[in-house]
Design a protein around this motif. Structure first.
Motif, mmCIF file in Angstrom:
data_model
loop_
_atom_site.group_PDB
_atom_site.id
_atom_site.type_symbol
_atom_site.label_atom_id
_atom_site.label_comp_id
_atom_site.label_asym_id
_atom_site.label_seq_id
_atom_site.Cartn_x
_atom_site.Cartn_y
_atom_site.Cartn_z
ATOM 1 N N VAL A 1 -0.047 2.799 6.027
ATOM 2 C CA VAL A 1 1.311 2.843 5.481
ATOM 3 C C VAL A 1 2.317 2.971 6.618
ATOM 4 O O VAL A 1 3.383 2.362 6.602
ATOM 5 C CB VAL A 1 1.429 4.023 4.494
ATOM 6 C CG1 VAL A 1 2.855 4.209 4.030
ATOM 7 C CG2 VAL A 1 0.508 3.804 3.308
ATOM 8 N N LYS A 2 1.927 3.743 7.613
ATOM 9 C CA LYS A 2 2.810 4.004 8.744
ATOM 10 C C LYS A 2 3.114 2.727 9.514
ATOM 11 O O LYS A 2 4.238 2.481 9.917
ATOM 12 C CB LYS A 2 2.134 5.025 9.666
ATOM 13 C CG LYS A 2 3.074 6.015 10.286
ATOM 14 C CD LYS A 2 2.285 7.115 10.946
ATOM 15 C CE LYS A 2 3.133 8.322 11.177
ATOM 16 N NZ LYS A 2 2.345 9.488 11.558
ATOM 17 N N VAL B 1 -4.865 9.136 8.343
ATOM 18 C CA VAL B 1 -3.512 9.616 8.042
ATOM 19 C C VAL B 1 -2.680 8.475 7.451
ATOM 20 O O VAL B 1 -2.669 7.372 7.999
ATOM 21 C CB VAL B 1 -2.836 10.147 9.333
ATOM 22 C CG1 VAL B 1 -1.464 10.695 9.024
ATOM 23 C CG2 VAL B 1 -3.687 11.211 9.987
ATOM 24 N N HIS B 2 -2.006 8.729 6.346
ATOM 25 C CA HIS B 2 -1.091 7.785 5.701
ATOM 26 C C HIS B 2 -1.730 6.399 5.550
ATOM 27 O O HIS B 2 -1.205 5.405 6.057
ATOM 28 C CB HIS B 2 0.221 7.658 6.493
ATOM 29 C CG HIS B 2 1.031 8.920 6.526
ATOM 30 N ND1 HIS B 2 1.560 9.470 5.391
ATOM 31 C CD2 HIS B 2 1.376 9.747 7.542
ATOM 32 C CE1 HIS B 2 2.212 10.563 5.712
ATOM 33 N NE2 HIS B 2 2.099 10.766 7.011
ATOM 34 N N PHE C 1 7.568 10.808 4.137
ATOM 35 C CA PHE C 1 6.696 9.726 3.700
ATOM 36 C C PHE C 1 7.127 8.444 4.383
ATOM 37 O O PHE C 1 8.214 7.953 4.150
ATOM 38 C CB PHE C 1 6.793 9.577 2.186
ATOM 39 C CG PHE C 1 5.793 8.641 1.612
ATOM 40 C CD1 PHE C 1 6.092 7.305 1.472
ATOM 41 C CD2 PHE C 1 4.536 9.087 1.250
ATOM 42 C CE1 PHE C 1 5.163 6.441 0.954
ATOM 43 C CE2 PHE C 1 3.605 8.216 0.727
ATOM 44 C CZ PHE C 1 3.920 6.885 0.581
ATOM 45 N N PRO C 2 6.296 7.888 5.275
ATOM 46 C CA PRO C 2 6.731 6.696 5.989
ATOM 47 C C PRO C 2 6.648 5.458 5.108
ATOM 48 O O PRO C 2 5.726 5.301 4.329
ATOM 49 C CB PRO C 2 5.751 6.599 7.142
ATOM 50 C CG PRO C 2 4.538 7.286 6.678
ATOM 51 C CD PRO C 2 4.933 8.250 5.608
ATOM 52 N N ARG C 3 7.607 4.611 5.217
ATOM 53 C CA ARG C 3 7.591 3.355 4.467
ATOM 54 C C ARG C 3 8.174 2.261 5.361
ATOM 55 O O ARG C 3 9.334 2.298 5.718
ATOM 56 C CB ARG C 3 8.422 3.509 3.209
ATOM 57 C CG ARG C 3 8.374 2.286 2.306
ATOM 58 C CD ARG C 3 9.377 2.458 1.190
ATOM 59 N NE ARG C 3 9.567 1.166 0.581
ATOM 60 C CZ ARG C 3 9.290 0.888 -0.695
ATOM 61 N NH1 ARG C 3 8.824 1.818 -1.468
ATOM 62 N NH2 ARG C 3 9.491 -0.288 -1.191
ATOM 63 N N ALA D 1 0.838 -1.207 0.000
ATOM 64 C CA ALA D 1 0.000 0.000 0.000
ATOM 65 C C ALA D 1 0.873 1.258 0.000
ATOM 66 O O ALA D 1 0.487 2.291 -0.563
ATOM 67 C CB ALA D 1 -0.908 -0.016 1.227
ATOM 68 N N ALA D 2 2.055 1.155 0.601
ATOM 69 C CA ALA D 2 2.973 2.301 0.614
ATOM 70 C C ALA D 2 3.402 2.656 -0.810
ATOM 71 O O ALA D 2 3.526 3.838 -1.154
ATOM 72 C CB ALA D 2 4.199 1.981 1.459
#
Lengths: 392, 132
Positions: free
Chosen positions: A298-299, A286-287, B120-122, A190-191
């Motif tokens: 994603v986080k 969020v994210h 941007f977190p990954r 998903a990221a």
């Protein structure tokens, strides 16, 4: 030159050359491959087919192992391409048969692409490279590893059969790969989907949002409805027939795909709402990627199914059902309010605490009636802090 | 996307406490309350920003939104960025690397000029940033 293409949608095979091991849980969200999920109104599949058409490749066959009943599969089925739904186990066999069929039909070169990764590859230099190198098969590679993107000579059926039987993992004769310098996104998690959305909004890819740029960096699709008091912070994308209700905030590269609904006061930050998704009121997303009653964070690199329909649910794909649902809600609104007013008070009385069962030191009135003069006035800073601690 | 309305760029003082915030708001009020205002607040000099300053920014953006305008922030100092991020008010604004780019952004989308305040977190680690 007669060049044709086969595009495969299905799980990857095993190969030591791949940059990361691919498992069943990757490359899809809620069982739907990322390649057929829309990004700013376009799917990766649609973009690849468009590129092939632009390069003069008119014969494109798509073999899909995705669930044929999914609305995303139905949306992707384009009249200009030959679409074939196949079982997961039969994908590679079907690809082999299709290659034979194309070769017998006179194809000199056949492109075999598995989605997979989204890659922007210039077709003409790739074909020229293949011809110059006199390769039987040419594989495309990016800086971080090889891609499931091949050019096969139509006359080399044995090489093609070997490649397809090994699920694109091995070649019979190793050849020099074509190194692409174009945009590549592996689309495994998903990221990656979020990264593709953000990169497209920031114009790092050739994907352009489907809709009109109403303000710099803010795109609205046809029929999108934005209620009053909504803040859209660029860059963001609101897809066709999406609805953003009052008091919402859409910010930091968020994308609401077609027919999504964001309810009152919800914050959508750096997130994607997939088509036909409903996001409840007063939430702080969020994210994340939301769709099909699921949230992928994603986080936290986690995916979660949400059963509470007031938080996340699915909007009916049929316009008739959507209309019926809206009408039924409108009709039931007044009786529901009457019911709440009649029985809501009694419910509050019933839930009053039993004084005998509580310790004598405890005064329930202090809890039931907070001291009014001690309350902080509702200034914007207080509201901001309230939002920070859970949208009370 | 061309616009003929003026873009007002206002530099914020180095210390934005309650008193300074009130003073600053009084200064910008005529612009904020104009028709479809286009404002840029330059935060490069800001060394101290407290809740009153954030509240003033929120008040400004609320007033500007009422009038169908927009308020953008430019070149925030490290201290200002931290406070905006801490109070989660940074997501309410478009933030640009310089006031010139912020002013230009009213007439066209400038993805490369956006301030990279949001990592941007990954997979638990920071990956690429929102903009270069």
């Amino acid at each position: 030159m007669d060049v044709r293409a086969i595009v495969l949608i299905g799980p990857a095979g095993e190969s030591n050359d791949r940059p990361t091991p691919v498992t069943d849980s990757q490359e899809n969200f809620a069982g739907i491959p990322f390649s057929i999920l829309p990004v700013l109104g376009h799917t990766a599949l649609g973009r690849v087919v468009e590129c092939l058409k632009c390069a003069g490749i008119d014969s494109v066959t798509v073999l899909s192992a995705a669930n044929a009943e999914s609305p995303f599969v139905k949306d992707s089925d384009h009249p200009k391409i030959k679409w074939q739904n196949v079982a997961d186990a039969q994908l590679w066999r079907a690809a082999e048969d299709e290659f034979d069929h194309l070769a017998r039909g006179g194809a000199e070169l056949v492109l075999v692409v598995r989605l997979g990764a989204y890659a922007e590859i210039e077709i003409d230099p790739l074909l020229q490279f293949h011809l110059d190198q006199c390769n039987h098969i040419t594989q495309v590679a990016a800086a971080d590893g090889p891609l499931d993107y091949f050019v096969l000579s139509g006359s080399r059926r044995n090489d093609a059969a070997f490649l397809l039987r090994n699920k694109l993992g091995r070649m019979r004769v190793q050849a020099r790969p074509y190194i692409t310098g174009g945009y590549v996104n592996r689309l495994q998690t998903a990221a990656d989907l979020r990264r593709l959305t953000l990169d497209s909004l920031l114009q790092k890819t050739s994907i352009r949002p489907q809709g009109e740029q109403v303000r710099p960096g803010v795109w609205l699709g046809q029929g999108a409805k934005i209620d009053h008091n909504v803040r859209l912070v660029a860059p963001c994308y609101i897809g066709p027939y999406a609805r953003v209700r009052s008091g919402s905030l859409i910010t930091r590269g968020s994308s609401l795909e077609h027919h999504t609904i964001v309810d009152c006061g919800t914050v959508v930050e750096a997130s994607t709402l997939l088509p036909f998704s409903y996001l409840g009121p007063g939430l702080d997303l969020v994210h994340s990627v939301v769709g099909s009653n699921r949230i992928a964070s994603v986080k936290h690199a986690a995916e979660l199914e949400i059963e509470d329909k007031t938080l996340v649910s699915v909007v009916p794909t049929s316009s008739i059902w959507r209309t019926v649902r809206h009408a039924s809600r409108l009709v039931s609104f007044v009786p529901h309010q009457i019911f709440v007013n009649l029985f809501g008070g009694r419910k509050a009385q019933e839930s009053r605490p039993c004084l005998e069962s509580i310790d004598s030191d405890f005064d329930p009135r202090t809890v039931a009636r907070p001291v009014v003069q001690d309350r902080q006035p509702l200034t914007p800073s207080v509201v901001t802090r309230m939002r920070e601690y859970g949208n009370q | 996307m061309e616009t003929s309305r003026p873009v007002v760029v206002k530099r914020m003082p180095d210390k934005v406490n309650r008193q300074e915030a009130q003073k600053f708001f009084a200064d910008v009020q005529p612009f904020v309350t104009s028709d479809r205002p286009q404002l840029v607040f330059d935060l490069s000099q800001v060394k101290q920003l407290d809740a009153a300053g954030v509240e003033m920014l929120l008040r400004c953006v609320a007033e500007v939104m009422k009038r169908d305008g927009d308020l953008k922030l430019a070149s925030p100092s490290r201290q200002a960025s931290m406070v905006l991020e801490l109070t989660r008010t940074d997501r309410l604004f478009e933030i640009y690397a310089s006031s010139t780019e912020a002013a230009r952004s009213f007439s066209g989308f400038l993805p490369n000029a956006m301030q990279s305040i949001s990592a941007f977190p990954r997979s638990g680690a920071d990956g690429t940033q929102m903009a270069a």
